[in-house]
Design an enzyme around this catalytic site. Structure first.
Site, short mmCIF file in Angstrom:
data_model
loop_
_atom_site.label_atom_id
_atom_site.label_comp_id
_atom_site.label_asym_id
_atom_site.label_seq_id
_atom_site.Cartn_x
_atom_site.Cartn_y
_atom_site.Cartn_z
N HIS A 120 35.57 36.90 2.17
CA HIS A 120 36.41 36.49 3.29
C HIS A 120 37.88 36.72 2.96
CE1 HIS A 120 35.82 32.94 0.71
NE2 HIS A 120 37.02 32.52 1.09
N MET A 121 38.60 37.21 3.95
CA MET A 121 40.03 37.46 3.82
C MET A 121 40.80 36.35 4.51
SD MET A 121 42.30 40.69 5.25
CE MET A 121 42.34 40.03 6.93
#
Length: 202
Positions: A120-121
């Protein structure tokens, strides 16, 4: 024989539970299916609100494909990461289009050693004005080299084909002394640090 309990948690014959997808570190997988948390999605990615935001604006961009972490990426994943970055930047522009948020600053990137499963960013504003920002570990995970910019990850993948993480080194960064991410002034604890950074906004 083990069975499945609520939320897909594996239940053993003796009644105890194994982590399965019901463990806390799988919370992002469950959040991807919650409409109230989702702000954008398509066939490749989902953008959700961080349940425990560390700033006024804090969102997570996740791939639908099952990629656990940075070290599982290959050069073939560059187009996906570029799309995740582009979507994150679109979100930033949308937020900054609001009159009271035009001066907001953002960073987009990944934790070197994430606690949650599924790549996840983070799309996070740099005010760090949130009651959920409580601990030294929280602070350093967003203001030290532990937070790896998305553009740099993409460059590394193009150049080297893989992302290598020295877990011991990055985790040591979480124990460094507290200091302001704007002026570098050392702070005694989290309350004084938060008071200090709020003065920069005035």
């Amino acid at each position: 024989m083990a069975g499945l309990g609520a939320r897909g948690v594996k239940r053993k014959r003796d009644g105890s539970q194994s982590a399965g997808h019901g463990g806390w570190n799988f919370a992002l997988l469950r959040a991807m299916d919650v409409p109230e948390q989702t702000i954008d999605s398509d066939e490749d990615i989902v953008i959700i609100r961080d349940k425990f935001p560390k700033a006024r604006h804090h969102y997570l961009v996740l791939p639908r494909r099952d990629i656990e972490s940075l070290t599982d990426l290959t050069e073939k994943d560059v187009p996906l990461l570029e799309k995740m970055l582009a979507k994150g930047l679109q979100l930033v522009e949308k937020i900054k289009g609001k009159e009271d948020e035009s001066k907001a600053q953002f960073r987009l990137g990944y934790h070197a050693v994430p606690s949650m499963r599924r790549l996840h960013m983070h799309v996070v504003s740099q005010d760090f004005n949130s009651p959920c920002l409580k601990h030294k570990k929280h602070w350093h995970s967003f203001t030290s080299a532990f937070f790896m910019d998305s553009s740099e990850i993409i460059r590394k993948l193009k150049r080297e084909g893989r992302i290598k993480i020295d877990k011991q080194f990055y985790e040591s960064l979480l124990k460094e002394p507290l200091k302001c991410h704007i002026c570098g002034q050392l702070q005694a604890n989290m309350p004084t640090l938060k008071d200090h950074i709020h003065r920069h906004e005035k």
